[in-house]
Scaffold this active site. Sequence first.
Site, mmCIF file in Angstrom:
data_model
loop_
_atom_site.group_PDB
_atom_site.id
_atom_site.type_symbol
_atom_site.label_atom_id
_atom_site.label_comp_id
_atom_site.label_asym_id
_atom_site.label_seq_id
_atom_site.Cartn_x
_atom_site.Cartn_y
_atom_site.Cartn_z
ATOM 1 N N SER A 63 -8.735 1.427 4.793
ATOM 2 C CA SER A 63 -7.403 1.890 5.199
ATOM 3 C C SER A 63 -7.314 2.067 6.708
ATOM 4 O O SER A 63 -8.294 2.424 7.364
ATOM 5 C CB SER A 63 -7.077 3.219 4.519
ATOM 6 N N HIS A 117 1.262 2.471 3.909
ATOM 7 C CA HIS A 117 0.261 3.491 4.216
ATOM 8 C C HIS A 117 0.464 3.975 5.654
ATOM 9 O O HIS A 117 0.820 3.202 6.531
ATOM 10 C CB HIS A 117 -1.127 2.861 4.065
ATOM 11 N N ASP A 149 -0.313 -0.909 -4.899
ATOM 12 C CA ASP A 149 -1.629 -0.433 -5.331
ATOM 13 C C ASP A 149 -1.566 0.948 -5.965
ATOM 14 O O ASP A 149 -2.460 1.326 -6.722
ATOM 15 C CB ASP A 149 -2.624 -0.437 -4.162
ATOM 16 N N ASN A 150 -0.545 1.723 -5.657
ATOM 17 C CA ASN A 150 -0.341 3.043 -6.258
ATOM 18 C C ASN A 150 0.971 3.593 -5.728
ATOM 19 O O ASN A 150 1.635 2.958 -4.909
ATOM 20 C CB ASN A 150 -1.500 4.004 -5.960
ATOM 21 N N ASP A 181 0.846 -1.202 0.000
ATOM 22 C CA ASP A 181 0.000 0.000 0.000
ATOM 23 C C ASP A 181 0.878 1.248 0.000
ATOM 24 O O ASP A 181 1.752 1.407 0.860
ATOM 25 C CB ASP A 181 -0.892 -0.020 1.249
ATOM 26 N N ASP A 182 0.670 2.136 -0.972
ATOM 27 C CA ASP A 182 1.382 3.417 -1.051
ATOM 28 C C ASP A 182 2.899 3.238 -1.157
ATOM 29 O O ASP A 182 3.671 4.080 -0.674
ATOM 30 C CB ASP A 182 1.066 4.297 0.174
ATOM 31 N N LYS A 219 -5.994 -5.489 4.000
ATOM 32 C CA LYS A 219 -6.927 -4.409 3.675
ATOM 33 C C LYS A 219 -7.820 -4.798 2.504
ATOM 34 O O LYS A 219 -7.347 -5.257 1.470
ATOM 35 C CB LYS A 219 -6.125 -3.150 3.342
ATOM 36 N N CYS A 258 -6.759 3.872 -3.626
ATOM 37 C CA CYS A 258 -6.959 2.534 -3.064
ATOM 38 C C CYS A 258 -8.072 1.692 -3.693
ATOM 39 O O CYS A 258 -7.817 0.659 -4.299
ATOM 40 C CB CYS A 258 -7.210 2.647 -1.562
ATOM 41 N N LYS A 271 0.869 9.670 -5.730
ATOM 42 C CA LYS A 271 -0.450 9.092 -5.468
ATOM 43 C C LYS A 271 -1.573 10.064 -5.819
ATOM 44 O O LYS A 271 -1.470 11.257 -5.555
ATOM 45 C CB LYS A 271 -0.536 8.691 -3.996
ATOM 46 N N HIS A 310 -11.216 -2.773 1.427
ATOM 47 C CA HIS A 310 -11.601 -1.469 0.870
ATOM 48 C C HIS A 310 -12.453 -1.564 -0.399
ATOM 49 O O HIS A 310 -12.400 -0.686 -1.264
ATOM 50 C CB HIS A 310 -10.363 -0.605 0.610
ATOM 51 N N ARG A 345 -7.676 -1.635 -6.322
ATOM 52 C CA ARG A 345 -7.954 -2.996 -5.858
ATOM 53 C C ARG A 345 -9.095 -3.634 -6.638
ATOM 54 O O ARG A 345 -9.075 -4.834 -6.945
ATOM 55 C CB ARG A 345 -8.266 -2.952 -4.355
#
Length: 543
Positions: free
Chosen positions: A163, A252, A301-302, A45-46, A138, A85, A332, A140, A89
């Site tokens: 998140s 994240h 994811d990004n 994540d991130d 996660k 996010c 992001k 989401h 996903r």
Amino acid sequence: MRALSPAALPVLAAALAGLLCGRAELPAPRGAAPRKPNFIIVLADDLGWGDIGANWAATKDTPNLDELAEQGTRFVDFHSAASTCSPSRASLLTGRLGARNGVTRNFAVTSLGGLPLNETTLAEVLQEAGYSTGAIGKWHLGHHGRYHPNFRGFDYYFGIPYSHDMGCTDTPGYNLPPCPACPRHVAAASYVKKDCYTDVALPLFENVTIVQQPVNLTSLTAQYMEKALQFIQRASQNGRPFFLYLALAHMHVPLAAPRPGSPGRGVYGAGLRDMDALVGRIKRAADSHGEGNTLLWFTGDNGPWAQKCELAGGVGPFVGTWQRQRGGSSAKQTTWEGGHRVPALAYWPGRIPANRTSPAVLSTMDIFPTLVALAEAELPPNRHFDGLDVSPVLFGQSDKGHKTLLHPNSGAAGKDGEIKALRLAQYKVFYTTGGAKACDGSVGPEEHHQPPLIFNLDHDIQEQEPLDVASREYQAVLPAISTAYAEALWDIATDNVSVADYSQDPAATPCCNAQHVACRCQAHRSHAALLDHRTERPTRLCV
């Protein structure tokens, strides 16, 4: 009726447990055909492209991921399907852009909906093909009612519904601005501090049961590790192929505190090392239990959340200079390379070449059709897919990926989910530009471009200087870009397109004691989360 033998009782108990908490785990029949491959998808994540040493030599915090790259294949032109996010996903799990699957922005704590129910997830396809399916981490993509992972193809789920900054905890960790801890007294008034969610405690689910609220972030990584290893071991013992979707909390915010005496890049570096160690354990479990028949695919994811300053990751060379000169972040939430170009490593001993770097233009959306093909399953009918079966690229037989790749708006500029940027061969094209909130608080202005901005990434990876509209190169490539863009939009417009429900209601807030705004519960027992002992019926979802 004939009585059951004592030997049959454990089998019956296991089947009943499976019906209550997901699909029943049944042993593989004797004399069955050779097992299909196992799949482990690890989604960070991130995470920035420059956050792993295999991509960026200045990074020294990822020895296990670097080893994964040495023993597998590294993809250097790999992209998330969106740069925030939920859309990212949803696209990974459906192989379809948000413009098709309906998920164009993030879902909230109070969301009634999620990934549209008429969309088919990768887990559902593999489950139908005989796979044991598990999601850890996660989600989401909707937590209320049938949007929960257990109803979207996953036999087993353990994780947080969104998140981990979207709810207060007693261990809030490092964040900018720092989120306050949960009020300990149920009578305490709810309050909000800037962009932190503090009106409800962050829940932790095991299947449909809330087992902890608020989540202890300090022990969350260890819990994810434990549950992932248990899932892999159980699936191996049951003789069924497995699909594990491990969606990490790293990187994240809020980030956990570094251990005393930790070297390197402070809090962020400690988080990287923590994530790296987890991936190393998963790899070793795949090697020991996967019998050499497990594909491990790691990606993100990004890009990094630049407004978090020193708590954000690095984009490597993908700095989006053109945008940064005009204010705002180019990571992001944006369609600049730093927003959607992510690390990607694939490992499968004996199948995927070792120490190989592929320049193929690939996407997280390719995971869906590729795994479906490797499992010898069928793609869902009556819909178009943006992902490709990239098995030949995985196995070193080709470096042919996407010629055209679409990048949807993800919050920085333009309408969410709308396609205003794309890639054609080495050319990056913008019809709309804008910067997300940066560390200095600036936000780049939304600008529309007709004719579009075009960058040649072969010569300008920093996206610094667009081609001169009057140049021969611009005039030569513009017709092909215009045609590819028009054809892509037409393909979406004529497809079977879903619409997500983004309505909200406080009743959808996951809470182990719905009578209180900031609720608390103990692991394994709560007011509403476990069996109602008066009726001996399981509570399916705590809302």
